[in-house]
Design a protein around this motif. Structure first.
Motif, PDB file in Angstrom:
ATOM      1  N   ALA A 294      12.293  -1.250  22.178  1.00 33.86           N
ATOM      2  CA  ALA A 294      13.184  -2.162  22.906  1.00 33.86           C
ATOM      3  C   ALA A 294      12.624  -3.587  22.865  1.00 33.86           C
ATOM      4  O   ALA A 294      13.365  -4.546  22.636  1.00 33.86           O
ATOM      5  N   PHE A 295      11.313  -3.727  23.041  1.00 30.50           N
ATOM      6  CA  PHE A 295      10.705  -5.067  22.991  1.00 30.50           C
ATOM      7  C   PHE A 295      10.916  -5.696  21.612  1.00 30.50           C
ATOM      8  O   PHE A 295      11.181  -6.895  21.495  1.00 30.50           O
ATOM      9  N   ARG A 298      14.354  -7.155  21.214  1.00 26.97           N
ATOM     10  CA  ARG A 298      14.483  -8.387  22.015  1.00 26.97           C
ATOM     11  C   ARG A 298      13.742  -9.551  21.357  1.00 26.97           C
ATOM     12  O   ARG A 298      14.227 -10.671  21.322  1.00 26.97           O
ATOM     13  N   ARG A 299      12.543  -9.242  20.845  1.00 26.96           N
ATOM     14  CA  ARG A 299      11.760 -10.302  20.205  1.00 26.96           C
ATOM     15  C   ARG A 299      12.521 -10.897  19.034  1.00 26.96           C
ATOM     16  O   ARG A 299      12.670 -12.120  18.921  1.00 26.96           O
ATOM     17  N   TYR A 301      15.641 -10.953  18.362  1.00 29.54           N
ATOM     18  CA  TYR A 301      16.807 -11.710  18.824  1.00 29.54           C
ATOM     19  C   TYR A 301      16.380 -13.081  19.370  1.00 29.54           C
ATOM     20  O   TYR A 301      16.954 -14.114  19.024  1.00 29.54           O
ATOM     21  N   MET A 302      15.349 -13.080  20.195  1.00 29.77           N
ATOM     22  CA  MET A 302      14.885 -14.334  20.816  1.00 29.77           C
ATOM     23  C   MET A 302      14.444 -15.343  19.750  1.00 29.77           C
ATOM     24  O   MET A 302      14.800 -16.520  19.797  1.00 29.77           O
ATOM     25  N   TYR A 374       9.973 -11.670  27.150  1.00 23.34           N
ATOM     26  CA  TYR A 374      11.144 -10.845  26.806  1.00 23.34           C
ATOM     27  C   TYR A 374      11.042  -9.461  27.419  1.00 23.34           C
ATOM     28  O   TYR A 374      11.595  -8.485  26.908  1.00 23.34           O
ATOM     29  N   SER A 377      16.081  -7.248  30.251  1.00 21.02           N
ATOM     30  CA  SER A 377      17.065  -6.526  29.435  1.00 21.02           C
ATOM     31  C   SER A 377      17.759  -7.448  28.432  1.00 21.02           C
ATOM     32  O   SER A 377      17.858  -8.662  28.655  1.00 21.02           O
ATOM     33  N   LEU A 378      18.256  -6.846  27.343  1.00 20.72           N
ATOM     34  CA  LEU A 378      18.917  -7.639  26.303  1.00 20.72           C
ATOM     35  C   LEU A 378      20.115  -8.429  26.855  1.00 20.72           C
ATOM     36  O   LEU A 378      20.256  -9.616  26.546  1.00 20.72           O
ATOM     37  N   GLN A 380      20.515  -9.671  29.756  1.00 16.18           N
ATOM     38  CA  GLN A 380      19.939 -10.807  30.494  1.00 16.18           C
ATOM     39  C   GLN A 380      19.410 -11.856  29.522  1.00 16.18           C
ATOM     40  O   GLN A 380      19.591 -13.060  29.719  1.00 16.18           O
ATOM     41  N   ILE A 381      18.747 -11.381  28.475  1.00 15.92           N
ATOM     42  CA  ILE A 381      18.216 -12.312  27.466  1.00 15.92           C
ATOM     43  C   ILE A 381      19.366 -13.089  26.817  1.00 15.92           C
ATOM     44  O   ILE A 381      19.298 -14.311  26.642  1.00 15.92           O
ATOM     45  N   GLU A 382      20.444 -12.370  26.483  1.00 17.16           N
ATOM     46  CA  GLU A 382      21.582 -13.028  25.834  1.00 17.16           C
ATOM     47  C   GLU A 382      22.150 -14.125  26.733  1.00 17.16           C
ATOM     48  O   GLU A 382      22.424 -15.240  26.296  1.00 17.16           O
TER      49      GLU A 382
END
Ligand code: PMP
Ligand code: GLU
Length: 396
Positions: A294-295, A298-299, A301-302, A374, A377-378, A380-382
Protein backbone atom coordinates in the motif's frame (compact mmCIF):
# COMPACT_ATOMS: atom_id res chain seq x y z
CA UNK A 1 14.52 30.06 36.50
CA UNK A 2 13.98 26.66 34.92
CA UNK A 3 16.75 24.46 33.53
CA UNK A 4 18.64 26.36 30.82
CA UNK A 5 19.22 23.09 28.99
CA UNK A 6 15.55 22.10 29.00
CA UNK A 7 14.48 25.60 28.04
CA UNK A 8 16.73 25.45 24.99
CA UNK A 9 14.97 22.35 23.64
CA UNK A 10 12.35 23.06 20.98
CA UNK A 11 9.18 20.95 20.81
CA UNK A 12 9.09 18.18 18.20
CA UNK A 13 7.74 19.88 15.05
CA UNK A 14 6.45 16.59 13.63
CA UNK A 15 4.38 15.92 16.73
CA UNK A 16 3.30 19.58 16.89
CA UNK A 17 2.02 19.60 13.29
CA UNK A 18 0.27 16.28 13.86
CA UNK A 19 -1.38 17.58 17.03
CA UNK A 20 -2.52 20.72 15.19
CA UNK A 21 -4.01 18.68 12.32
CA UNK A 22 -5.79 16.37 14.78
CA UNK A 23 -7.14 19.36 16.71
CA UNK A 24 -8.50 20.99 13.54
CA UNK A 25 -10.08 17.69 12.55
CA UNK A 26 -11.75 17.40 15.97
CA UNK A 27 -13.13 20.91 15.47
CA UNK A 28 -14.80 19.72 12.29
CA UNK A 29 -12.29 21.19 9.80
CA UNK A 30 -11.77 18.99 6.74
CA UNK A 31 -8.01 18.91 7.15
CA UNK A 32 -5.62 16.56 5.34
CA UNK A 33 -2.69 15.62 7.58
CA UNK A 34 0.55 14.84 5.73
CA UNK A 35 2.35 15.57 9.00
CA UNK A 36 2.68 12.48 11.10
CA UNK A 37 5.13 9.70 10.52
CA UNK A 38 2.56 7.24 11.73
CA UNK A 39 1.11 4.35 9.71
CA UNK A 40 -2.65 4.73 9.28
CA UNK A 41 -3.12 0.94 9.51
CA UNK A 42 -4.37 -0.75 12.64
CA UNK A 43 -1.91 -2.93 14.54
CA UNK A 44 -2.36 -6.43 13.03
CA UNK A 45 -4.91 -8.52 14.89
CA UNK A 46 -2.57 -11.32 16.02
CA UNK A 47 -0.41 -8.71 17.76
CA UNK A 48 -3.38 -7.14 19.51
CA UNK A 49 -4.57 -10.58 20.58
CA UNK A 50 -1.16 -11.34 22.07
CA UNK A 51 -1.45 -8.21 24.21
CA UNK A 52 -4.91 -9.20 25.43
CA UNK A 53 -3.60 -12.66 26.29
CA UNK A 54 -0.64 -11.12 28.10
CA UNK A 55 -2.98 -9.01 30.18
CA UNK A 56 -4.99 -12.07 31.13
CA UNK A 57 -1.86 -14.08 31.87
CA UNK A 58 -0.71 -11.48 34.39
CA UNK A 59 1.89 -9.48 32.45
CA UNK A 60 0.88 -6.53 34.56
CA UNK A 61 4.00 -6.20 36.70
CA UNK A 62 7.51 -4.83 36.41
CA UNK A 63 9.77 -6.71 34.02
CA UNK A 64 13.58 -6.67 34.07
CA UNK A 65 14.73 -3.09 33.31
CA UNK A 66 16.21 -3.96 29.90
CA UNK A 67 13.19 -6.01 28.83
CA UNK A 68 11.65 -9.48 29.06
CA UNK A 69 14.24 -12.19 28.27
CA UNK A 70 11.74 -13.64 25.83
CA UNK A 71 11.64 -10.38 23.86
CA UNK A 72 15.42 -9.96 24.00
CA UNK A 73 15.69 -13.48 22.54
CA UNK A 74 13.17 -12.67 19.81
CA UNK A 75 15.16 -9.53 18.93
CA UNK A 76 18.42 -11.53 18.76
CA UNK A 77 16.73 -14.00 16.40
CA UNK A 78 15.42 -11.16 14.23
CA UNK A 79 18.83 -9.47 14.05
CA UNK A 80 20.48 -12.71 13.00
CA UNK A 81 17.85 -13.67 10.44
CA UNK A 82 17.33 -10.22 8.88
CA UNK A 83 20.65 -8.50 9.37
CA UNK A 84 23.24 -11.26 9.81
CA UNK A 85 24.10 -9.89 13.25
CA UNK A 86 24.94 -12.09 16.22
CA UNK A 87 23.98 -10.72 19.62
CA UNK A 88 23.24 -12.26 23.00
CA UNK A 89 20.28 -11.07 25.10
CA UNK A 90 22.68 -9.16 27.36
CA UNK A 91 23.42 -6.87 24.41
CA UNK A 92 19.77 -5.92 23.89
CA UNK A 93 18.00 -3.11 25.73
CA UNK A 94 14.27 -2.78 25.12
CA UNK A 95 12.92 0.74 25.68
CA UNK A 96 9.77 2.83 25.40
CA UNK A 97 10.13 3.38 21.66
CA UNK A 98 13.20 3.95 19.52
CA UNK A 99 13.12 7.60 20.55
CA UNK A 100 13.72 6.50 24.11
CA UNK A 101 16.42 4.09 22.90
CA UNK A 102 18.24 7.05 21.34
CA UNK A 103 17.97 8.93 24.62
CA UNK A 104 19.59 5.99 26.40
CA UNK A 105 22.32 5.75 23.77
CA UNK A 106 23.46 9.33 24.17
CA UNK A 107 23.12 9.20 27.94
CA UNK A 108 25.50 6.24 27.87
CA UNK A 109 28.01 7.59 25.32
CA UNK A 110 28.41 11.31 25.88
CA UNK A 111 30.34 13.51 28.23
CA UNK A 112 29.65 17.25 28.22
CA UNK A 113 30.94 18.82 25.01
CA UNK A 114 31.28 15.57 23.07
CA UNK A 115 30.34 16.04 19.43
CA UNK A 116 27.95 13.91 17.40
CA UNK A 117 27.98 14.22 13.62
CA UNK A 118 24.46 14.37 12.21
CA UNK A 119 24.07 14.43 8.41
CA UNK A 120 21.30 16.82 7.29
CA UNK A 121 18.48 16.40 6.40
CA UNK A 122 18.01 14.58 9.71
CA UNK A 123 15.11 13.38 11.77
CA UNK A 124 14.01 16.29 13.97
CA UNK A 125 14.76 14.66 17.31
CA UNK A 126 18.44 13.77 16.80
CA UNK A 127 20.00 17.14 17.62
CA UNK A 128 17.67 17.73 20.53
CA UNK A 129 18.31 14.31 22.09
CA UNK A 130 22.06 14.87 21.74
CA UNK A 131 21.78 18.29 23.41
CA UNK A 132 19.57 16.88 26.19
CA UNK A 133 22.48 14.59 26.99
CA UNK A 134 25.05 17.41 27.07
CA UNK A 135 26.42 16.62 23.61
CA UNK A 136 27.03 19.01 20.74
CA UNK A 137 25.29 18.21 17.43
CA UNK A 138 27.58 18.85 14.46
CA UNK A 139 25.40 19.15 11.39
CA UNK A 140 26.89 18.11 8.05
CA UNK A 141 24.84 19.21 5.08
CA UNK A 142 24.29 16.83 2.21
CA UNK A 143 22.91 17.69 -1.20
CA UNK A 144 20.24 16.47 -3.54
CA UNK A 145 23.06 15.55 -5.97
CA UNK A 146 24.39 12.93 -3.52
CA UNK A 147 20.80 11.79 -2.85
CA UNK A 148 21.15 13.36 0.59
CA UNK A 149 23.81 10.90 1.67
CA UNK A 150 26.92 11.91 3.58
CA UNK A 151 30.37 11.10 2.17
CA UNK A 152 33.54 10.20 4.03
CA UNK A 153 35.15 13.43 2.81
CA UNK A 154 32.36 15.40 4.47
CA UNK A 155 32.73 13.38 7.66
CA UNK A 156 36.49 13.96 7.65
CA UNK A 157 35.96 17.71 7.30
CA UNK A 158 33.68 17.69 10.37
CA UNK A 159 36.00 15.57 12.53
CA UNK A 160 37.51 17.19 15.63
CA UNK A 161 39.21 15.78 18.74
CA UNK A 162 35.80 15.96 20.44
CA UNK A 163 33.95 13.86 17.83
CA UNK A 164 32.45 10.83 19.51
CA UNK A 165 29.76 9.44 17.22
CA UNK A 166 28.00 9.59 13.84
CA UNK A 167 24.28 9.05 13.30
CA UNK A 168 23.29 7.08 10.20
CA UNK A 169 19.59 6.69 9.42
CA UNK A 170 18.90 4.39 6.48
CA UNK A 171 16.26 4.35 5.08
CA UNK A 172 16.11 8.00 6.03
CA UNK A 173 13.44 10.08 7.61
CA UNK A 174 12.82 12.57 5.95
CA UNK A 175 14.42 11.83 2.54
CA UNK A 176 13.67 8.11 2.15
CA UNK A 177 17.17 7.52 0.75
CA UNK A 178 19.11 4.33 1.44
CA UNK A 179 22.85 3.88 1.86
CA UNK A 180 24.40 1.14 -0.28
CA UNK A 181 26.68 -1.52 1.17
CA UNK A 182 29.72 0.25 -0.35
CA UNK A 183 28.74 3.63 1.06
CA UNK A 184 28.29 2.08 4.49
CA UNK A 185 31.60 0.22 4.20
CA UNK A 186 33.36 3.54 3.55
CA UNK A 187 31.69 5.15 6.57
CA UNK A 188 32.53 2.09 8.69
CA UNK A 189 36.19 2.38 7.66
CA UNK A 190 36.21 6.03 8.68
CA UNK A 191 34.53 5.29 12.03
CA UNK A 192 36.95 2.47 12.83
CA UNK A 193 40.00 4.53 11.81
CA UNK A 194 38.90 7.31 14.14
CA UNK A 195 37.40 5.24 16.96
CA UNK A 196 33.92 6.72 16.51
CA UNK A 197 30.64 5.14 17.51
CA UNK A 198 28.00 4.77 14.83
CA UNK A 199 24.38 5.08 15.86
CA UNK A 200 22.54 3.20 13.14
CA UNK A 201 18.83 4.03 13.18
CA UNK A 202 17.23 1.22 11.16
CA UNK A 203 13.60 1.77 12.11
CA UNK A 204 12.46 1.92 8.45
CA UNK A 205 14.45 -1.12 7.29
CA UNK A 206 11.36 -3.09 6.23
CA UNK A 207 9.82 -0.27 4.25
CA UNK A 208 11.83 -0.37 1.02
CA UNK A 209 9.97 -0.26 -2.30
CA UNK A 210 12.49 -0.90 -5.05
CA UNK A 211 15.44 -3.22 -5.50
CA UNK A 212 17.62 -1.52 -2.85
CA UNK A 213 18.68 -3.73 0.03
CA UNK A 214 18.87 -2.74 3.66
CA UNK A 215 22.32 -3.33 5.11
CA UNK A 216 23.16 -2.83 8.76
CA UNK A 217 26.53 -1.14 9.08
CA UNK A 218 27.19 -3.32 12.13
CA UNK A 219 27.37 -6.35 9.83
CA UNK A 220 30.37 -5.00 7.90
CA UNK A 221 33.17 -6.33 10.14
CA UNK A 222 34.20 -7.13 13.68
CA UNK A 223 35.53 -3.67 14.51
CA UNK A 224 32.51 -1.74 13.30
CA UNK A 225 30.23 -4.26 15.01
CA UNK A 226 31.74 -3.25 18.36
CA UNK A 227 31.44 0.47 17.61
CA UNK A 228 27.84 0.37 16.36
CA UNK A 229 24.67 0.78 18.34
CA UNK A 230 21.79 -0.51 16.23
CA UNK A 231 18.50 1.26 16.98
CA UNK A 232 15.24 -0.28 15.82
CA UNK A 233 11.67 -0.82 16.97
CA UNK A 234 8.22 -2.06 16.10
CA UNK A 235 6.42 1.31 15.64
CA UNK A 236 6.73 1.65 11.89
CA UNK A 237 7.00 -1.94 10.63
CA UNK A 238 4.00 -3.24 12.55
CA UNK A 239 1.89 -0.06 12.86
CA UNK A 240 2.57 0.00 16.60
CA UNK A 241 3.41 3.66 17.26
CA UNK A 242 1.30 3.89 20.40
CA UNK A 243 2.68 0.75 22.01
CA UNK A 244 6.07 2.36 22.58
CA UNK A 245 8.53 -0.45 22.06
CA UNK A 246 11.98 0.16 20.59
CA UNK A 247 15.34 -1.46 21.18
CA UNK A 248 19.10 -1.24 20.83
CA UNK A 249 21.75 -3.83 20.07
CA UNK A 250 25.26 -2.86 21.14
CA UNK A 251 28.36 -4.03 22.96
CA UNK A 252 27.54 -5.63 26.32
CA UNK A 253 29.20 -2.71 28.11
CA UNK A 254 27.08 -0.02 26.44
CA UNK A 255 23.99 -2.19 26.98
CA UNK A 256 24.76 -2.51 30.68
CA UNK A 257 25.17 1.25 31.10
CA UNK A 258 21.97 1.97 29.15
CA UNK A 259 20.13 -0.61 31.26
CA UNK A 260 21.35 1.11 34.42
CA UNK A 261 20.17 4.50 33.16
CA UNK A 262 16.81 3.07 32.14
CA UNK A 263 16.33 1.30 35.47
CA UNK A 264 16.20 4.70 37.15
CA UNK A 265 14.43 6.60 34.39
CA UNK A 266 11.48 4.30 33.62
CA UNK A 267 12.09 0.93 35.35
CA UNK A 268 11.08 -1.03 32.25
CA UNK A 269 9.02 -0.75 29.08
CA UNK A 270 5.32 -1.65 29.33
CA UNK A 271 4.99 -5.37 30.09
CA UNK A 272 2.07 -6.31 27.83
CA UNK A 273 3.42 -4.20 24.96
CA UNK A 274 6.62 -6.25 25.22
CA UNK A 275 4.58 -9.43 24.81
CA UNK A 276 2.87 -7.86 21.79
CA UNK A 277 6.31 -7.07 20.35
CA UNK A 278 7.29 -10.75 20.68
CA UNK A 279 4.19 -11.63 18.65
CA UNK A 280 5.12 -8.97 16.08
CA UNK A 281 8.67 -10.25 15.62
CA UNK A 282 7.90 -13.97 15.78
CA UNK A 283 4.46 -14.07 14.15
CA UNK A 284 3.52 -14.08 10.47
CA UNK A 285 5.13 -11.27 8.47
CA UNK A 286 2.59 -11.06 5.64
CA UNK A 287 0.99 -8.06 7.38
CA UNK A 288 4.23 -6.14 6.75
CA UNK A 289 4.16 -7.07 3.07
CA UNK A 290 0.55 -5.89 2.76
CA UNK A 291 1.33 -2.51 4.35
CA UNK A 292 4.44 -2.15 2.21
CA UNK A 293 2.43 -2.74 -0.97
CA UNK A 294 0.00 0.00 0.00
CA UNK A 295 2.85 2.41 0.82
CA UNK A 296 4.50 1.68 -2.54
CA UNK A 297 1.35 2.61 -4.48
CA UNK A 298 0.98 5.83 -2.51
CA UNK A 299 4.64 6.72 -2.98
CA UNK A 300 4.50 6.29 -6.76
CA UNK A 301 1.37 8.40 -6.96
CA UNK A 302 2.80 11.18 -4.76
CA UNK A 303 6.09 11.40 -6.63
CA UNK A 304 4.41 11.52 -10.03
CA UNK A 305 1.87 14.14 -8.99
CA UNK A 306 4.35 16.40 -7.19
CA UNK A 307 6.91 16.37 -9.97
CA UNK A 308 4.17 17.42 -12.40
CA UNK A 309 3.46 20.63 -10.44
CA UNK A 310 5.47 23.61 -11.75
CA UNK A 311 7.80 25.02 -9.09
CA UNK A 312 7.71 21.90 -6.89
CA UNK A 313 9.77 18.72 -7.10
CA UNK A 314 11.03 15.74 -5.16
CA UNK A 315 13.58 12.95 -5.42
CA UNK A 316 11.91 9.55 -5.38
CA UNK A 317 12.19 8.12 -1.88
CA UNK A 318 13.48 4.54 -1.92
CA UNK A 319 12.12 3.72 1.52
CA UNK A 320 10.35 4.94 4.69
CA UNK A 321 7.04 6.76 4.07
CA UNK A 322 7.91 10.38 3.37
CA UNK A 323 8.26 12.56 0.32
CA UNK A 324 10.67 15.43 0.80
CA UNK A 325 9.45 18.18 -1.49
CA UNK A 326 11.64 21.04 -2.67
CA UNK A 327 9.63 24.26 -2.35
CA UNK A 328 12.49 26.71 -2.85
CA UNK A 329 11.10 27.50 -6.33
CA UNK A 330 8.24 29.33 -4.61
CA UNK A 331 10.47 31.53 -2.44
CA UNK A 332 10.22 35.22 -3.24
CA UNK A 333 6.86 34.68 -4.96
CA UNK A 334 3.37 35.42 -3.64
CA UNK A 335 0.27 33.45 -2.73
CA UNK A 336 -2.80 35.72 -2.89
CA UNK A 337 -0.55 38.70 -2.27
CA UNK A 338 1.35 37.14 0.63
CA UNK A 339 5.08 36.63 0.24
CA UNK A 340 6.50 33.11 0.58
CA UNK A 341 9.97 33.55 2.04
CA UNK A 342 10.58 30.16 3.61
CA UNK A 343 9.27 26.62 3.92
CA UNK A 344 7.68 27.62 7.24
CA UNK A 345 5.67 30.28 5.44
CA UNK A 346 4.82 27.87 2.64
CA UNK A 347 3.51 25.34 5.18
CA UNK A 348 1.60 27.95 7.18
CA UNK A 349 -0.13 29.42 4.11
CA UNK A 350 -0.94 25.97 2.77
CA UNK A 351 -2.55 24.94 6.07
CA UNK A 352 -4.41 28.21 6.53
CA UNK A 353 -5.84 28.35 3.02
CA UNK A 354 -6.10 24.77 1.79
CA UNK A 355 -6.34 23.00 5.16
CA UNK A 356 -3.43 20.68 4.46
CA UNK A 357 -0.74 20.00 7.06
CA UNK A 358 2.87 19.39 5.98
CA UNK A 359 6.04 19.68 8.07
CA UNK A 360 8.46 22.50 7.13
CA UNK A 361 12.02 21.37 6.42
CA UNK A 362 13.53 23.73 8.98
CA UNK A 363 13.28 21.17 11.78
CA UNK A 364 15.01 18.62 9.55
CA UNK A 365 17.92 20.95 8.84
CA UNK A 366 16.72 21.48 5.25
CA UNK A 367 14.93 24.83 4.96
CA UNK A 368 14.25 24.53 1.21
CA UNK A 369 11.92 21.57 1.73
CA UNK A 370 8.68 20.42 3.32
CA UNK A 371 7.96 16.82 4.31
CA UNK A 372 4.80 14.98 3.34
CA UNK A 373 4.09 11.62 4.93
CA UNK A 374 2.29 9.04 2.80
CA UNK A 375 1.10 7.09 5.81
CA UNK A 376 -2.47 8.12 5.03
CA UNK A 377 -5.09 6.57 2.76
CA UNK A 378 -4.93 7.00 -1.02
CA UNK A 379 -8.24 8.96 -1.19
CA UNK A 380 -6.86 11.35 1.44
CA UNK A 381 -3.61 11.66 -0.50
CA UNK A 382 -5.52 12.36 -3.72
CA UNK A 383 -7.52 15.07 -2.01
CA UNK A 384 -4.42 16.59 -0.39
CA UNK A 385 -2.48 16.68 -3.65
CA UNK A 386 -5.35 18.21 -5.55
CA UNK A 387 -5.34 20.97 -2.93
CA UNK A 388 -1.59 21.27 -3.42
CA UNK A 389 -2.15 21.79 -7.14
CA UNK A 390 -4.70 24.52 -6.40
CA UNK A 391 -2.34 26.15 -3.93
CA UNK A 392 0.66 26.08 -6.26
CA UNK A 393 -1.52 27.32 -9.11
CA UNK A 394 -2.18 30.53 -7.21
CA UNK A 395 1.47 31.31 -6.51
CA UNK A 396 2.66 34.18 -8.70
N1 PMP B 1 13.90 7.17 14.37
C1 PMP B 1 13.28 7.71 13.30
C2 PMP B 1 14.09 8.03 12.10
C3 PMP B 1 11.92 7.99 13.33
O1 PMP B 1 11.32 8.53 12.27
C4 PMP B 1 11.18 7.69 14.49
C5 PMP B 1 9.72 8.05 14.48
N2 PMP B 1 9.11 8.37 15.59
C6 PMP B 1 11.87 7.12 15.57
C7 PMP B 1 13.22 6.88 15.47
C8 PMP B 1 11.22 6.79 16.88
O2 PMP B 1 10.19 5.86 16.78
P1 PMP B 1 9.48 5.27 18.06
O3 PMP B 1 9.92 6.07 19.24
O4 PMP B 1 8.02 5.38 17.79
O5 PMP B 1 9.94 3.85 18.16
N1 GLU C 1 8.97 9.84 13.68
C1 GLU C 1 7.70 10.28 13.24
C2 GLU C 1 7.85 11.53 12.37
O1 GLU C 1 8.92 11.89 12.01
C3 GLU C 1 6.73 10.45 14.37
C4 GLU C 1 6.78 11.74 15.13
C5 GLU C 1 8.05 11.86 15.90
O2 GLU C 1 8.27 11.02 16.78
O3 GLU C 1 8.80 12.76 15.60
O4 GLU C 1 6.85 12.13 12.04
Amino acid sequence: MLSRKALSISPSPTLAIDALAKKLKAEGVDVIGFGAGEPDFDTPVHIREAAVRALEEGYTRYTPASGLPELQQAICKKLLADNGLTYTPAQIVVSNGAKHSLTNVFAALLNPGDEVIIPAPFWVSYPEIVRLNDGVPVIVETSRQSRFKVTVDQLAAALTPRTRAIIINSPSNPTGQIYTRDELAAIAGFAVANGLYVISDEIYEKLIYGSEEHVSIAALGREIYHLTVVVNGVSKTYAMTGWRIGYTASSPEIARVMGNVQSHATSNPNAMAQKAAVAALEGPQDCVEAMKKAFAIRRDYMVEQINAIPGLSCVEPAGAFYVFMDVSGTFGRHYRGRLIGSSDEFAALFLENEKVAVVPGTGFGAPDYVRLSYALSLPQIEKGLSRLKNFAGEIR
